[in-house]
Design a protein around this motif. Sequence first.
Motif, PDB file in Angstrom:
ATOM      1  N   SER A  20       0.823  -1.208   0.000  1.00 48.17           N
ATOM      2  CA  SER A  20       0.000   0.000   0.000  1.00 48.17           C
ATOM      3  C   SER A  20       0.858   1.260   0.000  1.00 48.17           C
ATOM      4  CB  SER A  20      -0.930  -0.008   1.216  1.00 48.17           C
ATOM      5  OG  SER A  20      -1.762  -1.152   1.218  1.00 48.17           O
ATOM      6  N   GLN A  21       1.859   1.295   0.887  1.00 49.37           N
ATOM      7  CA  GLN A  21       2.700   2.483   0.945  1.00 49.37           C
ATOM      8  C   GLN A  21       3.499   2.658  -0.340  1.00 49.37           C
ATOM      9  OE1 GLN A  21       5.841   2.537   3.855  1.00 49.37           O
ATOM     10  NE2 GLN A  21       5.911   4.767   3.953  1.00 49.37           N
ATOM     11  N   GLY A  22       3.936   1.562  -0.935  1.00 52.71           N
ATOM     12  CA  GLY A  22       4.661   1.654  -2.196  1.00 52.71           C
ATOM     13  C   GLY A  22       3.818   2.292  -3.290  1.00 52.71           C
ATOM     14  N   GLN A  23       2.550   1.908  -3.347  1.00 52.05           N
ATOM     15  CA  GLN A  23       1.649   2.496  -4.333  1.00 52.05           C
ATOM     16  C   GLN A  23       1.410   3.975  -4.050  1.00 52.05           C
ATOM     17  OE1 GLN A  23       0.348   1.081  -7.142  1.00 52.05           O
ATOM     18  NE2 GLN A  23       1.643  -0.695  -6.686  1.00 52.05           N
ATOM     19  N   ILE A  24       1.267   4.318  -2.780  1.00 54.09           N
ATOM     20  CA  ILE A  24       1.043   5.718  -2.425  1.00 54.09           C
ATOM     21  C   ILE A  24       2.266   6.569  -2.768  1.00 54.09           C
ATOM     22  CG2 ILE A  24       0.634   7.305  -0.493  1.00 54.09           C
ATOM     23  CD1 ILE A  24      -0.970   5.070   0.846  1.00 54.09           C
ATOM     24  N   ILE A  25       3.462   6.049  -2.493  1.00 56.13           N
ATOM     25  CA  ILE A  25       4.683   6.790  -2.813  1.00 56.13           C
ATOM     26  C   ILE A  25       4.803   6.996  -4.314  1.00 56.13           C
ATOM     27  CG2 ILE A  25       7.208   6.636  -2.808  1.00 56.13           C
ATOM     28  CD1 ILE A  25       7.031   5.300  -0.088  1.00 56.13           C
ATOM     29  N   ASP A  26       4.518   5.966  -5.090  1.00 58.44           N
ATOM     30  CA  ASP A  26       4.629   6.085  -6.547  1.00 58.44           C
ATOM     31  C   ASP A  26       3.646   7.106  -7.116  1.00 58.44           C
ATOM     32  OD1 ASP A  26       6.635   4.205  -6.586  1.00 58.44           O
ATOM     33  OD2 ASP A  26       5.286   2.515  -7.004  1.00 58.44           O
ATOM     34  N   ASN A  27       2.455   7.180  -6.531  1.00 57.58           N
ATOM     35  CA  ASN A  27       1.413   8.036  -7.094  1.00 57.58           C
ATOM     36  C   ASN A  27       1.335   9.432  -6.464  1.00 57.58           C
ATOM     37  OD1 ASN A  27       0.469   5.991  -8.888  1.00 57.58           O
ATOM     38  ND2 ASN A  27      -0.647   5.043  -7.200  1.00 57.58           N
ATOM     39  N   TYR A  28       1.693   9.517  -5.159  1.00 58.40           N
ATOM     40  CA  TYR A  28       1.480  10.786  -4.468  1.00 58.40           C
ATOM     41  C   TYR A  28       2.736  11.338  -3.777  1.00 58.40           C
ATOM     42  CZ  TYR A  28      -3.341   9.269  -5.114  1.00 58.40           C
ATOM     43  OH  TYR A  28      -4.519   8.834  -5.666  1.00 58.40           O
ATOM     44  N   GLY A  29       3.751  10.514  -3.566  1.00 58.93           N
ATOM     45  CA  GLY A  29       4.964  10.995  -2.924  1.00 58.93           C
ATOM     46  C   GLY A  29       5.214  10.337  -1.583  1.00 58.93           C
ATOM     47  N   THR A  30       6.387  10.631  -1.004  1.00 60.08           N
ATOM     48  CA  THR A  30       6.794   9.977   0.245  1.00 60.08           C
ATOM     49  C   THR A  30       6.011  10.459   1.457  1.00 60.08           C
ATOM     50  OG1 THR A  30       8.550  11.626   0.532  1.00 60.08           O
ATOM     51  CG2 THR A  30       9.141   9.590  -0.597  1.00 60.08           C
ATOM     52  N   LYS A  31       5.667  11.757   1.489  1.00 60.97           N
ATOM     53  CA  LYS A  31       4.963  12.272   2.670  1.00 60.97           C
ATOM     54  C   LYS A  31       3.595  11.617   2.851  1.00 60.97           C
ATOM     55  CE  LYS A  31       5.582  16.499   3.861  1.00 60.97           C
ATOM     56  NZ  LYS A  31       5.555  17.990   3.912  1.00 60.97           N
ATOM     57  N   PRO A  32       2.738  11.545   1.828  1.00 54.93           N
ATOM     58  CA  PRO A  32       1.466  10.822   2.012  1.00 54.93           C
ATOM     59  C   PRO A  32       1.676   9.355   2.386  1.00 54.93           C
ATOM     60  CG  PRO A  32       1.364  12.189   0.056  1.00 54.93           C
ATOM     61  CD  PRO A  32       2.792  12.202   0.508  1.00 54.93           C
ATOM     62  N   GLY A  33       2.724   8.730   1.837  1.00 52.57           N
ATOM     63  CA  GLY A  33       2.994   7.341   2.183  1.00 52.57           C
ATOM     64  C   GLY A  33       3.334   7.167   3.651  1.00 52.57           C
ATOM     65  N   ASN A  34       4.135   8.087   4.193  1.00 52.25           N
ATOM     66  CA  ASN A  34       4.487   8.015   5.612  1.00 52.25           C
ATOM     67  C   ASN A  34       3.320   8.398   6.508  1.00 52.25           C
ATOM     68  OD1 ASN A  34       7.158   7.127   5.261  1.00 52.25           O
ATOM     69  ND2 ASN A  34       7.887   9.203   4.931  1.00 52.25           N
TER      70      ASN A  34
END
Length: 321
Positions: free
Chosen positions: A251-265
């Motif tokens: 899930s975090q990998g997909q969020i980082i790819d699409n929205y960036g590291t801050k939303p993923g964290n």
Amino acid sequence: MRADNRSTICVCRSWSWELGIAIGFLVPPVLVPNIEDQDKLAYHISIMFYIIGGVATLLLILVIIVFKEKPKYPPSRAQSLSYALASPDASYLSSIVRLFKNLNFVLLVITYGLNAGAFYALSTLLNRMVIRHYPGEEVNAGRIGLTIVIAGMLGAVLSGIWLDRSKTYKETTLVVYIMTLVGMLVYTFTLNLGYLWVVFITAGTMGFFMTGYLPLGFEFAVELTYPESEGISSGLLNISAQVFGIIFTISQGQIIDNYGTKPGNIFLCLFLALGSALTAFIKADLRRQKANKETPENKLQEEEEESNSSKLPTAVSEDHL
């Protein structure tokens, strides 16, 4: 092994896999450089896999030769009672059923999985997050991971010593969990500042609590589930960690790819906040500590106190008469 040092010993035992994680952060970036030639890259990866296979084989041989099923003498009175209470007819499945009827343990399984899963996802995606903001810093990304684990090892030792002295399992677990959330928030909002030394500090602070929490979960689980097998309760915690780790990593990998590291964290921060809230609902039913306190000397003292208290009204009555 002394019973009052059990938490510290459990923490020292957890150093083995934490040390393995630390080596995993440090060595692969050195063995596998960032090169474009696919043939050379495949060669370096194969060398790394041969080294891992050799070390794993050596450890397997040592486990077969050296390790024993259990110590010759029980390490504590609680463990001795656990051996005595163990039924030869008890099954693995029945033990699992009893554990899942224990609401406090179920909450711990969930909260431990959330914390450990967040750590696994962060560890897996750390290199990608660091390279995204600091291109060409693959080696330093590994060093940041090493810093997280080393700081966590220190945090685990201090927590273990504190548990041995205070026996405040729930309070310590809750405080460490909350500080993990705080450390994750600080790391999230400082990752993109452009200063690599800041990332080292914030990641180390986060790791001090996040990695330091992991052995606390095992100790708390044993307290909540005594006299059930420690292997079963620990295994269920590991299963929870692996399941949440897989979910969070994808899930975090997909969020980082699409929205960036801050939303993923921030995604991980939300689940760490949920874990902190659920931890507050766990009751500190320290069954193993109660078993350790039920020594023959304590029982004799209690019987004498009850006997004296029962005689006291009679004596007063005679004096009054």
